[in-house]
Design a protein around this motif. Sequence first.
Motif, short mmCIF file in Angstrom:
data_model
loop_
_atom_site.label_atom_id
_atom_site.label_comp_id
_atom_site.label_asym_id
_atom_site.label_seq_id
_atom_site.Cartn_x
_atom_site.Cartn_y
_atom_site.Cartn_z
N LEU A 83 -101.74 40.64 14.71
CA LEU A 83 -100.73 40.22 13.74
C LEU A 83 -100.84 38.73 13.44
N ALA A 84 -101.08 37.94 14.48
CA ALA A 84 -101.26 36.50 14.29
C ALA A 84 -102.49 36.21 13.45
N GLY A 85 -103.53 37.02 13.63
CA GLY A 85 -104.74 36.83 12.84
C GLY A 85 -104.53 37.12 11.38
N ILE A 86 -103.81 38.20 11.07
CA ILE A 86 -103.51 38.54 9.68
C ILE A 86 -102.65 37.44 9.06
N HIS A 87 -101.65 37.00 9.79
CA HIS A 87 -100.77 35.92 9.32
C HIS A 87 -101.58 34.66 9.02
N ALA A 88 -102.49 34.31 9.92
CA ALA A 88 -103.31 33.11 9.70
C ALA A 88 -104.19 33.27 8.47
#
Length: 210
Positions: A83-88
């Motif tokens: 999720l953090a990767g998609i957000h980034a």
Amino acid sequence: MVIPGGGGELSGITGVILAGGASSRMKRNKALLPIEGETFIGRTYRKLKVLFPELLLVTNTPELYDFIPCPKVPDFYPGAGALAGIHAGLMHAATQHVFVVACDMPFLNESLIRYLCGRGEEGDIIIPENHGGVEPLHAVYSRRCCDPMQESLSEGRYRIIDCFNTLSVVKVSCEEVERIDPHLLSFRNVNTPEEYEMILQGVQGKGKRG
């Protein structure tokens, strides 16, 4: 978003490769595993670079991927998973939409990617289904996802689907996907040494038949 028919680049959308997994079950960095003379992540980059004018690699260890000639961008919430990767990817992208893919999917299908991206204006998330559920790491996300994702991350809720209730989610049925990718090979990934060996055996067998 302007999606041309046929070939050519997909304008108005950024390709995002996620390379932040811990590879705990694999015991090795999945992104750097060899396959047919290249690495998993090198193969992913090669397939996506012809589709997207902008291509980003989300990683907190950019030094490992110096051989990938595209911008490397970090998570805003390190250690918070995909999720953090998609957000980034969304935060760093110059476009309103991103197509996100994990680095360990060696059988990406250009036609399926084009189809999903072509439906990007239909909702906040365009996500394909397989026989077991949805595939969040082979999906299109709108910048409208940023705030709900940031809220989830800030609250320690790291499941991608935690954001779905507040967003417009368009699910592309498994039947639709199978019309383009009959064996759903696009979603095949590697998490264990056994799965890796099966993938290697598969590509070797395909080479012998061809």
